[in-house]
Enzyme design. Structure first.
Site, mmCIF file in Angstrom:
data_model
loop_
_atom_site.group_PDB
_atom_site.id
_atom_site.type_symbol
_atom_site.label_atom_id
_atom_site.label_comp_id
_atom_site.label_asym_id
_atom_site.label_seq_id
_atom_site.Cartn_x
_atom_site.Cartn_y
_atom_site.Cartn_z
ATOM 1 N N ARG A 159 -8.253 -4.611 -2.274
ATOM 2 C CA ARG A 159 -7.571 -3.618 -3.111
ATOM 3 C C ARG A 159 -8.441 -3.391 -4.351
ATOM 4 O O ARG A 159 -8.412 -4.173 -5.296
ATOM 5 C CB ARG A 159 -6.192 -4.161 -3.494
ATOM 6 C CG ARG A 159 -5.141 -3.100 -3.770
ATOM 7 C CD ARG A 159 -3.809 -3.742 -4.107
ATOM 8 N NE ARG A 159 -3.233 -4.515 -3.021
ATOM 9 C CZ ARG A 159 -2.610 -4.009 -1.962
ATOM 10 N NH1 ARG A 159 -2.500 -2.701 -1.840
ATOM 11 N NH2 ARG A 159 -2.112 -4.792 -1.024
ATOM 12 N N CYS A 204 0.825 -1.213 0.000
ATOM 13 C CA CYS A 204 0.000 0.000 0.000
ATOM 14 C C CYS A 204 0.858 1.260 0.000
ATOM 15 O O CYS A 204 0.513 2.259 -0.646
ATOM 16 C CB CYS A 204 -0.933 0.002 1.210
ATOM 17 S SG CYS A 204 -2.093 -1.382 1.248
#
Length: 211
Positions: A119, A44
């Protein structure tokens, strides 16, 4: 869970830039909402740096960017500070601090990992319509240039009533040309090869007007 072609659900969200109402906050503009599993995680972090790198380019395309995860706002702020201090990157776009309500509405919680958002990427047009949805596994970071390419392509598609080929604007067959919609009657089909470059009447292409 919303699908492609649906209106983006109306919601009020807490972000690192304050309260926002979506999609009203970006009415008349494109926006990308992307969710990440958690703050202070390696994949991330690389994605945030990559998104920030293209953020000025997206804004030139009249497109905004919003991040989201099920984390408290102070966690977002601390993580953003860490990225700036350690990676020399200032995160300029807002990040939603979700309690789980937004993630549930958008279908971002996987039953196997109920504490993390998946995601995902939602591409929303100026009318608040969801035009694309992308999902990635936790172990695979997103291809950020592809997301920018989608915005560029959608803008041409909407402005000119055409379609974009594979890998546009670097297609193996027609380069940076766009695809003309197939003819819907015999007379138009017969004229197509006179009007455009074609492999056949149903596969014709031309340069984009902006070229």
């Amino acid at each position: 869970m919303p699908l492609i072609g649906d209106k983006f659900p109306e919601m009020e969200v807490q972000t690192t830039h304050g309260l926002m109402k979506l999609p009203a906050e970006f009415k008349g503009r494109w926006f990308i909402l992307f969710s990440h599993p958690a703050d202070f995680t390696p994949v991330c972090t690389t994605e945030f740096v990559a998104f920030q790198e293209v953020y000025p380019e997206l804004r030139e395309l009249d497109c905004e960017l919003v991040g989201l995860s099920v984390d408290q706002v102070f966690s977002h702020i601390k993580w953003i500070e860490w990225i700036e201090e350690n990676l020399d990157t200032e995160i300029e776009f807002p990040v939603i601090a979700d309690t789980g309500r937004v993630a549930d509405t958008l279908g971002l919680i996987h039953p196997a990992r109920p504490t993390n958002t998946v995601r995902a990427v939602f591409v929303v047009d100026p009318e608040g319509i969801i035009r694309a949805i992308l999902y990635y596994p936790q172990e695979l970071g997103r291809n950020i240039p592809e997301i920018v390419r989608m915005i560029r392509a959608f803008r041409v598609i909407d402005a000119e009533g055409v379609a974009a080929p594979a890998n546009w604007p670097d297609n193996q067959l027609i380069g940076d040309h766009v695809i003309v919609p197939p003819a819907s009657d015999i007379e138009t089909a017969r004229k197509r090869k006179e009007e455009y470059e074609c492999y056949d009447w149903w596969l014709c292409h031309r340069s984009a007007s902006g070229d």
